[in-house]
Design an enzyme around this catalytic site. Structure first.
Site, PDB file in Angstrom:
ATOM      1  N   PRO A 232       0.812  -1.227   0.000  1.00  0.00           N
ATOM      2  CG  PRO A 232      -0.296  -1.277   2.044  1.00  0.00           C
ATOM      3  CD  PRO A 232       0.554  -2.092   1.145  1.00  0.00           C
TER       4      PRO A 232
ATOM      5  CG  ASP B 203     -11.302   0.715 -22.169  1.00  0.00           C
ATOM      6  OD1 ASP B 203     -12.521   0.770 -22.360  1.00  0.00           O
ATOM      7  OD2 ASP B 203     -10.662  -0.352 -22.066  1.00  0.00           O
TER       8      ASP B 203
ATOM      9  CD  GLU C 296       0.157  -5.845  10.457  1.00  0.00           C
ATOM     10  OE1 GLU C 296       0.240  -4.711   9.969  1.00  0.00           O
ATOM     11  OE2 GLU C 296      -0.931  -6.394  10.710  1.00  0.00           O
TER      12      GLU C 296
HETATM   13  N1  SAM Z   1       1.089  -3.176   7.382  1.00  0.00           N
HETATM   14  C1  SAM Z   1       0.926  -2.796   6.021  1.00  0.00           C
HETATM   15  C2  SAM Z   1       0.639  -1.302   5.940  1.00  0.00           C
HETATM   16  O1  SAM Z   1      -0.130  -0.804   6.768  1.00  0.00           O
HETATM   17  O2  SAM Z   1       1.151  -0.634   5.003  1.00  0.00           O
HETATM   18  C3  SAM Z   1      -0.232  -3.553   5.381  1.00  0.00           C
HETATM   19  C4  SAM Z   1       0.049  -4.991   5.105  1.00  0.00           C
HETATM   20  S1  SAM Z   1      -1.273  -5.785   4.273  1.00  0.00           S
HETATM   21  C5  SAM Z   1      -2.273  -6.311   5.608  1.00  0.00           C
HETATM   22  C6  SAM Z   1      -0.571  -7.273   3.680  1.00  0.00           C
HETATM   23  C7  SAM Z   1      -0.144  -7.257   2.230  1.00  0.00           C
HETATM   24  O3  SAM Z   1      -1.252  -6.964   1.407  1.00  0.00           O
HETATM   25  C8  SAM Z   1       0.915  -6.255   1.834  1.00  0.00           C
HETATM   26  O4  SAM Z   1       2.212  -6.690   2.123  1.00  0.00           O
HETATM   27  C9  SAM Z   1       0.680  -6.096   0.345  1.00  0.00           C
HETATM   28  O5  SAM Z   1       1.341  -7.096  -0.400  1.00  0.00           O
HETATM   29  C10 SAM Z   1      -0.822  -6.308   0.238  1.00  0.00           C
HETATM   30  N2  SAM Z   1      -1.568  -5.045   0.105  1.00  0.00           N
HETATM   31  C11 SAM Z   1      -2.422  -4.516   1.013  1.00  0.00           C
HETATM   32  N3  SAM Z   1      -2.962  -3.381   0.572  1.00  0.00           N
HETATM   33  C12 SAM Z   1      -2.438  -3.155  -0.651  1.00  0.00           C
HETATM   34  C13 SAM Z   1      -2.604  -2.120  -1.616  1.00  0.00           C
HETATM   35  N4  SAM Z   1      -3.397  -1.074  -1.406  1.00  0.00           N
HETATM   36  N5  SAM Z   1      -1.915  -2.228  -2.776  1.00  0.00           N
HETATM   37  C14 SAM Z   1      -1.096  -3.276  -3.015  1.00  0.00           C
HETATM   38  N6  SAM Z   1      -0.907  -4.281  -2.123  1.00  0.00           N
HETATM   39  C15 SAM Z   1      -1.560  -4.226  -0.964  1.00  0.00           C
END
Ligand code: SAM
Length: 223
Positions: A89, A168, A116
């Site tokens: 994210p 698109d 996490e």
């Molecule tokens: N602790 C992290 C943070 O707050 O930035 C969030 C971890 S999330 C629960 C677990 C995984 O989901 C991440 O390592 C990533 O690979 C994926 N993920 C979650 N949200 C995402 C997003 N908006 N874009 C891309 N990958 C995402």
């Protein structure tokens, strides 16, 4: 053929979305190959752990560097020119422009996190950090599937009508698609704009451009 690879703890996540509609056809026609690499296969030790607790304390677990980096190395061995993208994210925003750039490459490798997130040192082994948007998913798999889907439909000969991808939304910077209507002409009292029934192609094109402009304005306000 374009080669996509996904590094994941949950390869089964992709079974259903890759097995329907456009992605299914693109794979069957040989426009794209999607290979999942199970990160756990690269974990060592009796329990094949892929996660561990964070240094300094705090909630949750992190993806360990050793198995993830070993999986990235395997992906680079299989596809030496692959562009390795860590889904996170906190990365750069995914856009239509990025999808268009990715399909110019030979191969892309999408690294999916869980828990996490990743041990930060893994960043040194990827080419890019990419986010789907400003929200947190429970894993990288849904994000990877969105990136795959957006890319696959842009590959040559995948869409029945190649023109549809050109028209698109977001294909040109800031551009949005115009409103569309199909039969019936009247639905619950709502009528199709008369210009679309006029047969006057110049007028129809002008109306569509005008409507797209109105949408762009609305889109900017709602952002
Ligand atoms: N602790 C992290 C943070 O707050 O930035 C969030 C971890 S999330 C629960 C677990 C995984 O989901 C991440 O390592 C990533 O690979 C994926 N993920 C979650 N949200 C995402 C997003 N908006 N874009 C891309 N990958 C995402």
């Amino acid at each position: 053929m374009f080669h996509a690879q996904v590094l994941t703890l949950f390869p089964e996540f992709f079974d259903s979305p890759l097995n329907c509609s456009i992605p299914k056809r693109a794979i069957a026609d040989g426009a794209v190959a999607v290979d999942c690499i199970q990160i756990r296969d690269f974990a060592t030790g009796k329990h094949k752990n892929v996660d561990d607790s964070p240094y300094g304390g705090g909630p949750g677990m992190l993806m360990k560097a050793e198995p993830v980096v070993a999986a990235i190395r395997e992906a680079r061995k299989r596809q030496p020119n692959t562009h390795v993208v860590m889904l996170t994210p906190t990365g750069n925003k995914f856009t239509q422009a990025k999808a268009l750039k990715y399909i110019e490459k030979d191969s892309i490798t999408l690294l999916c996190g869980r828990y996490e997130g990743f041990d930060e040192r893994i960043v040194d082994y990827v080419d890019e950090e990419l986010s789907l948007g400003d929200y947190v998913l429970s894993g990288g798999e849904p994000a990877a599937m969105c990136v795959l889907d957006a890319m696959i439909r842009l590959l040559p000969d995948v869409l029945g009508s190649p023109e549809s991808a050109v028209l698109d939304s977001f294909t040109e910077d800031g551009m949005l698609d115009w409103p569309h209507y199909t039969r019936p002409e009247v639905f619950e009292g709502k009528v199709v704009p008369p210009v679309l029934l006029s047969g006057n192609h110049a007028k129809i094109e002008a109306w569509r451009k005008e409507q797209a402009k109105l949408r762009i304005k609305k889109h900017k306000v709602n952002k």
